[in-house]
Write a protein that holds these residues in place. Sequence first.
Motif, mmCIF file in Angstrom:
data_model
loop_
_atom_site.group_PDB
_atom_site.id
_atom_site.type_symbol
_atom_site.label_atom_id
_atom_site.label_comp_id
_atom_site.label_asym_id
_atom_site.label_seq_id
_atom_site.Cartn_x
_atom_site.Cartn_y
_atom_site.Cartn_z
ATOM 1 N N VAL A 166 0.837 -1.207 0.000
ATOM 2 C CA VAL A 166 0.000 0.000 0.000
ATOM 3 C C VAL A 166 0.869 1.253 0.000
ATOM 4 O O VAL A 166 0.621 2.213 -0.749
ATOM 5 C CB VAL A 166 -0.958 -0.009 1.208
ATOM 6 N N LEU A 167 1.932 1.261 0.836
ATOM 7 C CA LEU A 167 2.807 2.437 0.905
ATOM 8 C C LEU A 167 3.551 2.665 -0.407
ATOM 9 O O LEU A 167 3.710 3.813 -0.855
ATOM 10 C CB LEU A 167 3.807 2.275 2.049
ATOM 11 N N VAL A 168 4.015 1.582 -1.038
ATOM 12 C CA VAL A 168 4.686 1.732 -2.330
ATOM 13 C C VAL A 168 3.723 2.279 -3.371
ATOM 14 O O VAL A 168 4.065 3.159 -4.172
ATOM 15 C CB VAL A 168 5.278 0.376 -2.783
ATOM 16 N N GLY A 169 2.482 1.747 -3.353
ATOM 17 C CA GLY A 169 1.483 2.270 -4.282
ATOM 18 C C GLY A 169 1.184 3.742 -4.042
ATOM 19 O O GLY A 169 1.066 4.531 -4.982
ATOM 20 N N LEU A 170 1.060 4.122 -2.754
ATOM 21 C CA LEU A 170 0.820 5.531 -2.430
ATOM 22 C C LEU A 170 1.999 6.399 -2.844
ATOM 23 O O LEU A 170 1.810 7.529 -3.332
ATOM 24 C CB LEU A 170 0.571 5.673 -0.923
ATOM 25 N N ALA A 171 3.229 5.872 -2.644
ATOM 26 C CA ALA A 171 4.405 6.641 -3.061
ATOM 27 C C ALA A 171 4.408 6.861 -4.570
ATOM 28 O O ALA A 171 4.701 7.965 -5.060
ATOM 29 C CB ALA A 171 5.681 5.914 -2.623
ATOM 30 N N GLY A 172 4.075 5.799 -5.332
ATOM 31 C CA GLY A 172 4.014 5.957 -6.786
ATOM 32 C C GLY A 172 2.927 6.922 -7.213
ATOM 33 O O GLY A 172 3.137 7.772 -8.093
ATOM 34 N N TRP A 173 1.765 6.817 -6.580
ATOM 35 C CA TRP A 173 0.647 7.710 -6.923
ATOM 36 C C TRP A 173 0.986 9.164 -6.575
ATOM 37 O O TRP A 173 0.746 10.072 -7.376
ATOM 38 C CB TRP A 173 -0.598 7.258 -6.169
ATOM 39 N N ALA A 174 1.571 9.362 -5.378
ATOM 40 C CA ALA A 174 1.947 10.728 -4.979
ATOM 41 C C ALA A 174 3.016 11.284 -5.905
ATOM 42 O O ALA A 174 2.980 12.460 -6.290
ATOM 43 C CB ALA A 174 2.431 10.733 -3.528
ATOM 44 N N THR A 175 3.977 10.432 -6.277
ATOM 45 C CA THR A 175 5.024 10.889 -7.201
ATOM 46 C C THR A 175 4.434 11.260 -8.549
ATOM 47 O O THR A 175 4.836 12.248 -9.175
ATOM 48 C CB THR A 175 6.090 9.794 -7.374
ATOM 49 N N TRP A 176 3.482 10.465 -9.022
ATOM 50 C CA TRP A 176 2.813 10.775 -10.297
ATOM 51 C C TRP A 176 2.136 12.134 -10.236
ATOM 52 O O TRP A 176 2.256 12.952 -11.154
ATOM 53 C CB TRP A 176 1.819 9.666 -10.608
#
Length: 447
Positions: A166-176
């Motif tokens: 979940v955190l990796v997904g959130l990091a990718g989404w936030a970076t996007w």
Amino acid sequence: MSALWARSLRGRVTLIATAVAALVLIPVGVGTVLVTRSLVEASVYESTRDTAERIAYEMRSGALPLGAAIPVSDPAVDLIQIVGADGRFLATSDAARNLPPLSDVRPTDEDRVISTTHCLPTECVHLSAVRVSKFTDSPVVYAGRSTPDLLATNTLEAIVFTEIAVLVGLAGWATWLVTGRALRPVATMRDELDAVHAGDLSNRVTEPTGADEVADLARSVNSTLARLERSAEQQRQFASDASHELRTPIAGLRAQLESAQLYPDDTDVEMLVSSALRDTDRLEAIITDLLLLARIGSRVDAAKERVDLAELVRQELSIRSDKIPVRADLVEGVRVDGVRLQLARVLTNLLDNAQRHAEHYVKVTVSKEEDGMAVMSVENDGVEIPAQDRERIFERFTRLDAARSRDAGGTGLGLAIARDVAMAHRGQITVEDCTGGARFVLRLPAV
């Protein structure tokens, strides 16, 4: 094209950020699982060991009768057995009464307490084995408990790695999202740059607010576009000036030569050669000044150095032979960063202009203002320049009526060269009030 480029870069940045987040979080998650398991297991063994040592102490002191049910003080540690050297049960707790031996390990003289795990047919047990006495045939107390679910299953790993995902997904989404917002001005600048063409270099890119790298990039792009526009304007101005100002002397020279060709007997050769040389000298002077104007501000001869203005004035005055004496009032140590030849040309042009219009004196002053600007001024006691003409005289080939009657042989480009050199050095040149005459002031950033 810019949208595709932005999305491509945005995707690469997001992928990198996601990979970095995974590389950071996965080791953290593994470490968290290992540390948590170790702490829980240590806590379990501590409780079983304490219970086993308590029961062994009570048996040694005779407080625990053999054959009786062993009382349980810690509800979590409810599996207790006392096993003799021959393997017979000497006493058990109620929970362990119908169970097989919890373990077959026996502590030694060197290691009287052993903590281990053992799986029974129905469950796995975490337990501690403690010898009651130091004798070889000493009974052994086994105190254990069912293995906690946290240790018996992979629930902890599932929870931790789900959180990591979940955190990796959130990091990718936030970076996007952040990258998209950061690159939006870049995409806008790219679209605006695509609209710039050689025919019109006046367009500028939008400068974002703030002082980050994107804003600095926009300012650099606009600065580059301004230099390109100025260079293109100089080229157009050169072509226009050359076609306009060179036509008259060339036409005059051609007329003289054609007249000499048609009427050779009526031509004074010496006078013809002298006139042709004068026109040629004027053509050469105009071309030289036009080429200088085209180079000012470019990289052609812009090798800047530290220039002492007082020293520059003294050097220029030492090689001149002026009909009117030049007075100098020079403050030492006033230095600027500039192209020495161009600054010398400004001084020469101003002195030549002052000599043509002065009545009794010409004065050169070098000083430094409080705001950090270096000042070099040239004044004369000639005709005062009207306020409405003080900007117009810096245009190319502009001469006032007073100048036309006294200025013979000039190219009309001296003050235009002085202005362009001042601008190329991030300074300015102006005409200021002077008692009974004209005063030209050059201001440049001092160093």
